[in-house]
Design a protein around this motif. Structure first.
Motif, mmCIF file in Angstrom:
data_model
loop_
_atom_site.group_PDB
_atom_site.id
_atom_site.type_symbol
_atom_site.label_atom_id
_atom_site.label_comp_id
_atom_site.label_asym_id
_atom_site.label_seq_id
_atom_site.Cartn_x
_atom_site.Cartn_y
_atom_site.Cartn_z
ATOM 1 N N ASP A 165 0.835 -1.202 0.000
ATOM 2 C CA ASP A 165 0.000 0.000 0.000
ATOM 3 C C ASP A 165 0.872 1.256 0.000
ATOM 4 O OD1 ASP A 165 -2.496 -1.128 -0.107
ATOM 5 O OD2 ASP A 165 -2.928 -0.926 2.024
ATOM 6 N N LYS A 166 1.878 1.263 0.872
ATOM 7 C CA LYS A 166 2.744 2.437 0.994
ATOM 8 C C LYS A 166 3.563 2.649 -0.285
ATOM 9 C CE LYS A 166 4.825 3.421 4.899
ATOM 10 N NZ LYS A 166 5.747 3.453 6.058
ATOM 11 N N LEU A 167 4.210 1.590 -0.760
ATOM 12 C CA LEU A 167 5.026 1.723 -1.970
ATOM 13 C C LEU A 167 4.161 2.027 -3.187
ATOM 14 C CD1 LEU A 167 7.643 -1.161 -1.573
ATOM 15 C CD2 LEU A 167 7.782 1.193 -0.801
ATOM 16 N N GLY A 168 2.969 1.429 -3.233
ATOM 17 C CA GLY A 168 2.063 1.686 -4.352
ATOM 18 C C GLY A 168 1.669 3.149 -4.435
ATOM 19 N N LEU A 169 1.418 3.760 -3.275
ATOM 20 C CA LEU A 169 1.121 5.200 -3.241
ATOM 21 C C LEU A 169 2.275 6.006 -3.819
ATOM 22 C CD1 LEU A 169 -0.491 6.123 0.217
ATOM 23 C CD2 LEU A 169 -1.501 6.369 -2.055
ATOM 24 N N ILE A 170 3.483 5.652 -3.397
ATOM 25 C CA ILE A 170 4.668 6.368 -3.861
ATOM 26 C C ILE A 170 4.823 6.242 -5.377
ATOM 27 C CG2 ILE A 170 7.196 6.362 -3.815
ATOM 28 C CD1 ILE A 170 6.965 5.572 -0.822
ATOM 29 N N PHE A 171 4.695 5.029 -5.891
ATOM 30 C CA PHE A 171 4.917 4.808 -7.321
ATOM 31 C C PHE A 171 3.838 5.480 -8.167
ATOM 32 C CE2 PHE A 171 7.164 0.697 -5.919
ATOM 33 C CZ PHE A 171 8.368 1.371 -5.795
ATOM 34 N N MET A 172 2.570 5.441 -7.716
ATOM 35 C CA MET A 172 1.531 6.095 -8.512
ATOM 36 C C MET A 172 1.706 7.604 -8.487
ATOM 37 S SD MET A 172 -2.009 5.759 -6.241
ATOM 38 C CE MET A 172 -2.963 6.809 -7.352
ATOM 39 N N ALA A 173 2.157 8.148 -7.342
ATOM 40 C CA ALA A 173 2.412 9.590 -7.255
ATOM 41 C C ALA A 173 3.585 9.978 -8.152
ATOM 42 C CB ALA A 173 2.687 9.984 -5.813
ATOM 43 N N MET A 174 4.630 9.162 -8.174
ATOM 44 C CA MET A 174 5.774 9.414 -9.045
ATOM 45 C C MET A 174 5.366 9.419 -10.519
ATOM 46 S SD MET A 174 8.838 7.107 -7.430
ATOM 47 C CE MET A 174 9.781 7.637 -5.994
ATOM 48 N N ALA A 175 4.340 8.611 -10.832
ATOM 49 C CA ALA A 175 3.874 8.519 -12.217
ATOM 50 C C ALA A 175 2.890 9.624 -12.566
ATOM 51 C CB ALA A 175 3.226 7.163 -12.452
ATOM 52 N N GLY A 176 2.578 10.488 -11.586
ATOM 53 C CA GLY A 176 1.710 11.627 -11.861
ATOM 54 C C GLY A 176 0.243 11.416 -11.537
ATOM 55 N N TYR A 177 -0.089 10.301 -10.864
ATOM 56 C CA TYR A 177 -1.478 10.044 -10.510
ATOM 57 C C TYR A 177 -1.786 10.583 -9.111
ATOM 58 C CZ TYR A 177 -1.439 7.128 -14.644
ATOM 59 O OH TYR A 177 -1.323 6.689 -15.948
ATOM 60 N N ASN A 178 -3.069 10.831 -8.870
ATOM 61 C CA ASN A 178 -3.513 11.441 -7.623
ATOM 62 C C ASN A 178 -3.577 10.397 -6.506
ATOM 63 O OD1 ASN A 178 -4.725 12.860 -5.562
ATOM 64 N ND2 ASN A 178 -6.699 13.092 -6.583
ATOM 65 N N PRO A 179 -2.709 10.487 -5.497
ATOM 66 C CA PRO A 179 -2.713 9.482 -4.425
ATOM 67 C C PRO A 179 -3.998 9.479 -3.612
ATOM 68 C CG PRO A 179 -1.260 11.318 -3.877
ATOM 69 C CD PRO A 179 -1.667 11.505 -5.296
ATOM 70 N N ASN A 180 -4.725 10.605 -3.591
ATOM 71 C CA ASN A 180 -5.990 10.656 -2.859
ATOM 72 C C ASN A 180 -7.041 9.728 -3.464
ATOM 73 O OD1 ASN A 180 -5.505 12.684 -0.724
ATOM 74 N ND2 ASN A 180 -5.133 14.033 -2.462
ATOM 75 N N ALA A 181 -6.814 9.300 -4.698
ATOM 76 C CA ALA A 181 -7.726 8.337 -5.321
ATOM 77 C C ALA A 181 -7.722 7.018 -4.557
ATOM 78 C CB ALA A 181 -7.332 8.102 -6.778
ATOM 79 N N SER A 182 -6.643 6.745 -3.820
ATOM 80 C CA SER A 182 -6.595 5.509 -3.026
ATOM 81 C C SER A 182 -7.657 5.530 -1.936
ATOM 82 C CB SER A 182 -5.201 5.321 -2.409
ATOM 83 O OG SER A 182 -4.903 6.368 -1.501
ATOM 84 N N ILE A 183 -7.884 6.703 -1.347
ATOM 85 C CA ILE A 183 -8.921 6.835 -0.324
ATOM 86 C C ILE A 183 -10.292 6.605 -0.949
ATOM 87 C CG2 ILE A 183 -9.896 8.319 1.452
ATOM 88 C CD1 ILE A 183 -6.916 7.585 1.840
#
Length: 262
Positions: free
Chosen positions: A199-217
């Motif tokens: 979960d933690k690393l996935g947030l980091i990688f999606m944010a690095m790719a330019g996606y909105n991490p708040n979408a995880s919530i």
């Protein structure tokens, strides 16, 4: 007995590794080449037995997957601590027709997303939540760690250094035990610690790719609202949604996470 105990301690020390970013100690005694070879072979079998979809949804899956893979590659190549790891991945992304709410990434970057999960991931940001999480399992070497645990549990420790040479089918057996592979479904049996780390690393990688991490919530809130989704196999080893949402909120708000935002 003392010799065996000493051998195990020494072998474990030699096999210790650190998970990327989190620094969690791992025991990785299964050779990397065995894991990558088995992953590639099994992925080809899954593709043969499945209906691969080629439509607008599959284009979106490939787009999101490749964007995250590029971010992972940049991250790994930018840090000397992970030198060489980027070369372990030969990324491939496929959308498979199935009602199963499932997605997975094998070691080496072989990814499958099932059409059943798309009803919860209608946009690229939410799809990035799922794919970032699954890709994180591969980057953190959770598969090889799981196989190492199965090897120790089922084959003992006395001959770990020679088992693979003596038994050519052992790698396949351990791979199947660790991954719970059937002819129709790959169920990756990760622990809750693995899931939280992904979960933690996935947030980091999606944010690095330019996606909105708040979408995880938003994604996990929609899952929590669906009473039929929560008991599914895909979520059986995950923290419950309320716990996961709280942990994600805390991490997104943390100074550690902010340094990964684009």
């Amino acid at each position: 007995m003392k010799k065996l105990a000493l051998s195990l301690i020494l072998f474990s020390m030699l096999a210790c590794s650190k998970a990327p970013i989190t620094g969690r100690t791992q025991i990785l005694i299964v050779p990397k080449y065995e894991v990558l070879q088995q992953s590639s072979l099994q992925y080809e079998e899954v593709k043969k037995e499945s209906k691969i979809i080629n439509n607008q949804d599959s284009v979106k899956v490939k787009k999101v997957g490749n964007n995250i893979a590029k971010a992972v590659d940049t991250f790994l190549r930018s840090d000397p601590a992970y030198a060489g790891m980027a070369d372990d991945y030969n990324w491939e992304f496929n959308l498979i027709e199935s009602e199963e709410v499932n997605a997975w990434c094998m070691p080496g970057g072989k990814v499958a997303v099932y059409t059943g999960i798309l009803k919860y991931a209608k946009d690229e940001d939410r799809l990035a939540v799922i794919m970032g999480h699954e890709i994180a399992h591969a980057v953190a070497d959770h598969g090889r760690e799981r196989m190492s645990q199965e090897l120790i549990k089922n084959y003992g420790t006395a001959t770990l250094s020679t088992l693979f040479n003596q038994n050519p089918t052992l790698a396949t057996n351990v791979f199947f035990q660790a991954y719970g592979i059937s002819s129709e479904l790959v169920t990756l049996k990760y622990s809750r610690d693995h899931e939280k780390e992904a979960d933690k690393l996935g947030l980091i990688f999606m944010a690095m790719a330019g996606y909105n991490p708040n979408a995880s919530i938003e994604f996990w809130e929609s899952m929590a609202a669906d009473k039929e989704a929560e008991p599914l196999e895909f979520f059986s080893t995950h923290p419950n949604s309320a716990t996961r949402i709280q942990l994600l909120k805390e991490y997104i708000a943390s100074p550690e996470f902010s340094k990964y935002l684009r």
